[in-house]
Design a protein around this motif. Sequence first.
Motif, PDB file in Angstrom:
ATOM      1  N   LEU A   4       0.831  -1.188   0.000  1.00 43.31           N
ATOM      2  CA  LEU A   4       0.000   0.000   0.000  1.00 43.31           C
ATOM      3  C   LEU A   4       0.873   1.248   0.000  1.00 43.31           C
ATOM      4  CD1 LEU A   4      -2.339  -1.018   2.990  1.00 43.31           C
ATOM      5  CD2 LEU A   4      -2.607  -1.663   0.588  1.00 43.31           C
ATOM      6  N   LEU A   5       0.328   2.326  -0.520  1.00 44.13           N
ATOM      7  CA  LEU A   5       0.941   3.643  -0.416  1.00 44.13           C
ATOM      8  C   LEU A   5       0.040   4.507   0.462  1.00 44.13           C
ATOM      9  CD1 LEU A   5       1.988   4.315  -4.126  1.00 44.13           C
ATOM     10  CD2 LEU A   5       3.264   3.122  -2.334  1.00 44.13           C
ATOM     11  N   LEU A   6       0.609   5.085   1.501  1.00 45.47           N
ATOM     12  CA  LEU A   6      -0.135   5.899   2.456  1.00 45.47           C
ATOM     13  C   LEU A   6       0.430   7.308   2.491  1.00 45.47           C
ATOM     14  CD1 LEU A   6      -2.028   6.276   5.033  1.00 45.47           C
ATOM     15  CD2 LEU A   6      -0.027   5.550   6.376  1.00 45.47           C
ATOM     16  N   ASN A   7      -0.456   8.289   2.549  1.00 43.45           N
ATOM     17  CA  ASN A   7      -0.052   9.667   2.820  1.00 43.45           C
ATOM     18  C   ASN A   7      -0.178   9.869   4.329  1.00 43.45           C
ATOM     19  OD1 ASN A   7       0.421  12.402   2.994  1.00 43.45           O
ATOM     20  ND2 ASN A   7      -1.026  12.970   1.395  1.00 43.45           N
ATOM     21  N   LYS A   8       0.927   9.695   5.032  1.00 41.87           N
ATOM     22  CA  LYS A   8       0.898   9.746   6.499  1.00 41.87           C
ATOM     23  C   LYS A   8       0.717  11.185   6.977  1.00 41.87           C
ATOM     24  CE  LYS A   8       4.379   9.900   9.364  1.00 41.87           C
ATOM     25  NZ  LYS A   8       3.875  10.832  10.404  1.00 41.87           N
ATOM     26  N   PRO A   9      -0.275  11.418   7.827  1.00 43.18           N
ATOM     27  CA  PRO A   9      -0.466  12.777   8.344  1.00 43.18           C
ATOM     28  C   PRO A   9       0.542  13.122   9.445  1.00 43.18           C
ATOM     29  CG  PRO A   9      -2.502  11.454   8.459  1.00 43.18           C
ATOM     30  CD  PRO A   9      -1.358  10.517   8.232  1.00 43.18           C
ATOM     31  N   PHE A  10       0.590  14.389   9.770  1.00 42.42           N
ATOM     32  CA  PHE A  10       1.364  14.847  10.916  1.00 42.42           C
ATOM     33  C   PHE A  10       0.816  14.211  12.201  1.00 42.42           C
ATOM     34  CE2 PHE A  10       1.967  17.694  14.525  1.00 42.42           C
ATOM     35  CZ  PHE A  10       3.306  18.048  14.413  1.00 42.42           C
ATOM     36  N   GLY A  11       1.697  13.897  13.121  1.00 43.60           N
ATOM     37  CA  GLY A  11       1.282  13.401  14.421  1.00 43.60           C
ATOM     38  C   GLY A  11       1.005  11.916  14.474  1.00 43.60           C
ATOM     39  N   VAL A  12       1.458  11.169  13.453  1.00 50.84           N
ATOM     40  CA  VAL A  12       1.208   9.733  13.371  1.00 50.84           C
ATOM     41  C   VAL A  12       2.543   8.996  13.331  1.00 50.84           C
ATOM     42  CG1 VAL A  12       0.140   7.870  12.040  1.00 50.84           C
ATOM     43  CG2 VAL A  12      -0.953  10.124  12.148  1.00 50.84           C
ATOM     44  N   LEU A  13       2.710   7.997  14.193  1.00 54.59           N
ATOM     45  CA  LEU A  13       3.906   7.179  14.191  1.00 54.59           C
ATOM     46  C   LEU A  13       3.867   6.160  13.060  1.00 54.59           C
ATOM     47  CD1 LEU A  13       4.147   6.477  18.027  1.00 54.59           C
ATOM     48  CD2 LEU A  13       5.638   7.989  16.711  1.00 54.59           C
ATOM     49  N   SER A  14       5.033   5.733  12.590  1.00 56.26           N
ATOM     50  CA  SER A  14       5.111   4.743  11.496  1.00 56.26           C
ATOM     51  C   SER A  14       5.035   3.332  12.048  1.00 56.26           C
ATOM     52  CB  SER A  14       6.412   4.946  10.704  1.00 56.26           C
ATOM     53  OG  SER A  14       6.450   6.223  10.122  1.00 56.26           O
ATOM     54  N   GLN A  15       4.023   3.064  12.870  1.00 55.36           N
ATOM     55  CA  GLN A  15       3.816   1.751  13.484  1.00 55.36           C
ATOM     56  C   GLN A  15       2.335   1.597  13.795  1.00 55.36           C
ATOM     57  OE1 GLN A  15       6.572   2.928  16.609  1.00 55.36           O
ATOM     58  NE2 GLN A  15       4.969   2.660  18.153  1.00 55.36           N
ATOM     59  N   PHE A  16       1.934   0.342  14.034  1.00 53.03           N
ATOM     60  CA  PHE A  16       0.507   0.056  14.195  1.00 53.03           C
ATOM     61  C   PHE A  16       0.053  -0.014  15.656  1.00 53.03           C
ATOM     62  CE2 PHE A  16       0.893  -0.913   9.758  1.00 53.03           C
ATOM     63  CZ  PHE A  16      -0.369  -0.660   9.246  1.00 53.03           C
ATOM     64  N   ARG A 162       7.454  13.932   2.791  1.00 55.52           N
ATOM     65  CA  ARG A 162       8.088  13.077   1.779  1.00 55.52           C
ATOM     66  C   ARG A 162       7.137  12.961   0.595  1.00 55.52           C
ATOM     67  NH1 ARG A 162      10.892   7.911   3.858  1.00 55.52           N
ATOM     68  NH2 ARG A 162       8.806   7.079   4.189  1.00 55.52           N
ATOM     69  N   CYS A 163       7.614  13.344  -0.597  1.00 53.11           N
ATOM     70  CA  CYS A 163       6.713  13.429  -1.748  1.00 53.11           C
ATOM     71  C   CYS A 163       6.883  12.302  -2.749  1.00 53.11           C
ATOM     72  CB  CYS A 163       6.857  14.783  -2.432  1.00 53.11           C
ATOM     73  SG  CYS A 163       8.550  15.246  -2.872  1.00 53.11           S
ATOM     74  N   TRP A 164       8.069  11.674  -2.842  1.00 54.45           N
ATOM     75  CA  TRP A 164       8.193  10.508  -3.716  1.00 54.45           C
ATOM     76  C   TRP A 164       9.349   9.614  -3.329  1.00 54.45           C
ATOM     77  CZ3 TRP A 164      12.836  10.584  -6.194  1.00 54.45           C
ATOM     78  CH2 TRP A 164      13.335  11.780  -6.722  1.00 54.45           C
ATOM     79  N   ILE A 165       9.267   8.374  -3.775  1.00 54.73           N
ATOM     80  CA  ILE A 165      10.297   7.368  -3.550  1.00 54.73           C
ATOM     81  C   ILE A 165      10.624   6.737  -4.900  1.00 54.73           C
ATOM     82  CG2 ILE A 165      10.826   5.136  -2.474  1.00 54.73           C
ATOM     83  CD1 ILE A 165       8.951   5.922  -0.185  1.00 54.73           C
ATOM     84  N   ASP A 166      11.907   6.741  -5.253  1.00 46.66           N
ATOM     85  CA  ASP A 166      12.367   6.230  -6.544  1.00 46.66           C
ATOM     86  C   ASP A 166      12.792   4.771  -6.388  1.00 46.66           C
ATOM     87  OD1 ASP A 166      13.431   5.840  -9.030  1.00 46.66           O
ATOM     88  OD2 ASP A 166      14.982   7.369  -8.865  1.00 46.66           O
ATOM     89  N   LEU A 167      12.246   3.880  -7.208  1.00 45.83           N
ATOM     90  CA  LEU A 167      12.612   2.467  -7.163  1.00 45.83           C
ATOM     91  C   LEU A 167      13.881   2.171  -7.961  1.00 45.83           C
ATOM     92  CD1 LEU A 167       9.124   0.751  -7.514  1.00 45.83           C
ATOM     93  CD2 LEU A 167      10.375   1.368  -5.434  1.00 45.83           C
ATOM     94  N   MET A 168      14.469   3.184  -8.596  1.00 48.31           N
ATOM     95  CA  MET A 168      15.754   3.055  -9.293  1.00 48.31           C
ATOM     96  C   MET A 168      15.686   2.105 -10.484  1.00 48.31           C
ATOM     97  SD  MET A 168      17.468   5.032  -7.204  1.00 48.31           S
ATOM     98  CE  MET A 168      19.229   4.722  -7.261  1.00 48.31           C
ATOM     99  N   ASP A 169      14.518   2.003 -11.122  1.00 49.58           N
ATOM    100  CA  ASP A 169      14.384   1.066 -12.241  1.00 49.58           C
ATOM    101  C   ASP A 169      14.013   1.773 -13.538  1.00 49.58           C
ATOM    102  OD1 ASP A 169      11.794   1.847 -11.722  1.00 49.58           O
ATOM    103  OD2 ASP A 169      10.973  -0.179 -11.623  1.00 49.58           O
ATOM    104  N   LEU A 174       7.297   6.388  -7.107  1.00 47.34           N
ATOM    105  CA  LEU A 174       6.037   6.287  -6.379  1.00 47.34           C
ATOM    106  C   LEU A 174       5.807   7.626  -5.687  1.00 47.34           C
ATOM    107  CD1 LEU A 174       6.550   2.772  -4.728  1.00 47.34           C
ATOM    108  CD2 LEU A 174       5.441   3.294  -6.901  1.00 47.34           C
ATOM    109  N   ASP A 175       4.575   8.129  -5.762  1.00 44.56           N
ATOM    110  CA  ASP A 175       4.354   9.462  -5.217  1.00 44.56           C
ATOM    111  C   ASP A 175       2.994   9.590  -4.543  1.00 44.56           C
ATOM    112  OD1 ASP A 175       2.450   9.887  -7.254  1.00 44.56           O
ATOM    113  OD2 ASP A 175       3.895  10.832  -8.580  1.00 44.56           O
ATOM    114  N   LEU A 176       2.644  10.815  -4.178  1.00 45.22           N
ATOM    115  CA  LEU A 176       1.435  11.096  -3.397  1.00 45.22           C
ATOM    116  C   LEU A 176       0.219  11.415  -4.259  1.00 45.22           C
ATOM    117  CD1 LEU A 176       2.938  13.427  -0.632  1.00 45.22           C
ATOM    118  CD2 LEU A 176       2.134  11.078  -0.324  1.00 45.22           C
ATOM    119  N   THR A 177       0.336  11.287  -5.558  1.00 44.89           N
ATOM    120  CA  THR A 177      -0.749  11.688  -6.448  1.00 44.89           C
ATOM    121  C   THR A 177      -2.082  11.048  -6.032  1.00 44.89           C
ATOM    122  OG1 THR A 177       0.752  11.965  -8.315  1.00 44.89           O
ATOM    123  CG2 THR A 177      -1.574  11.692  -8.825  1.00 44.89           C
ATOM    124  N   GLY A 178      -3.096  11.891  -5.828  1.00 42.71           N
ATOM    125  CA  GLY A 178      -4.438  11.416  -5.507  1.00 42.71           C
ATOM    126  C   GLY A 178      -4.677  11.055  -4.059  1.00 42.71           C
TER     127      GLY A 178
END
Length: 215
Positions: A4-16, A162-169, A174-178
């Motif tokens: 999945l691709l998530l647009n993580k908001p402010f104030g949220v940890l990167s864990q469940f 963070r606006c995009w991540i490059d898979l180097m291929d 991968l980006d935040l579009t939509g």
Amino acid sequence: MTTLLLNKPFGVLSQFTLEEGSRWRCLSDFVDVPKVYAAGRLDADSEGLLILTSNGKLQQRLTDPRFGHWRSYWAQVEGTPSIEQLQQLRDGVVIQGRHTLPAKAQLLQGEDQPQLADRTPPIRYRAAIPTSWLQLSLTEGRNRQVRRMTAAVGLPTLRLVRCWIDLMDQGPPLDLTGLEPGEWRSVTSAEQERLNRLISSRTTPAPRWGGHRRG
């Protein structure tokens, strides 16, 4: 494999899950898909693109520093950067006793500035000091690296996305579009195919210095 691709908001940890007494929220407040975990992390006070996956090999590949890949950030900083300050960021600065790797840094002006909703809570604002937007791209992910780098050249970061991540291929990043803050989507079949190739590749790709569209 679920990715999945998530647009993580402010104030949220990167864990469940949260530790008792935490003042932050966690990913389970936004994502109800079982058995996915963050491939990499964003600090709670940072926003933007986060990859979640059920595949341990993909998680390892995206976080292993031997396979450095470009990650791009929008940083709203206090002050107006000079040519010299931007070049310092590109050349690398010393943080925590170590020199950062070469980076890409540019000032975003006019229509190039990111169109984002105001943050909640809002950033610190001082009427006498202007703010500027930078785009920084890094191939390493040290603790609070962007914030430490901009501070080292006299440009404190007020907001970081963070606006995009490059898979180097050679495909598009991968980006935040939509995706609005808190929204997520499954990767497309084409993106999944690219991720499968990334997992199966045995070579360490060389980071690309070519330009990219903004995420």
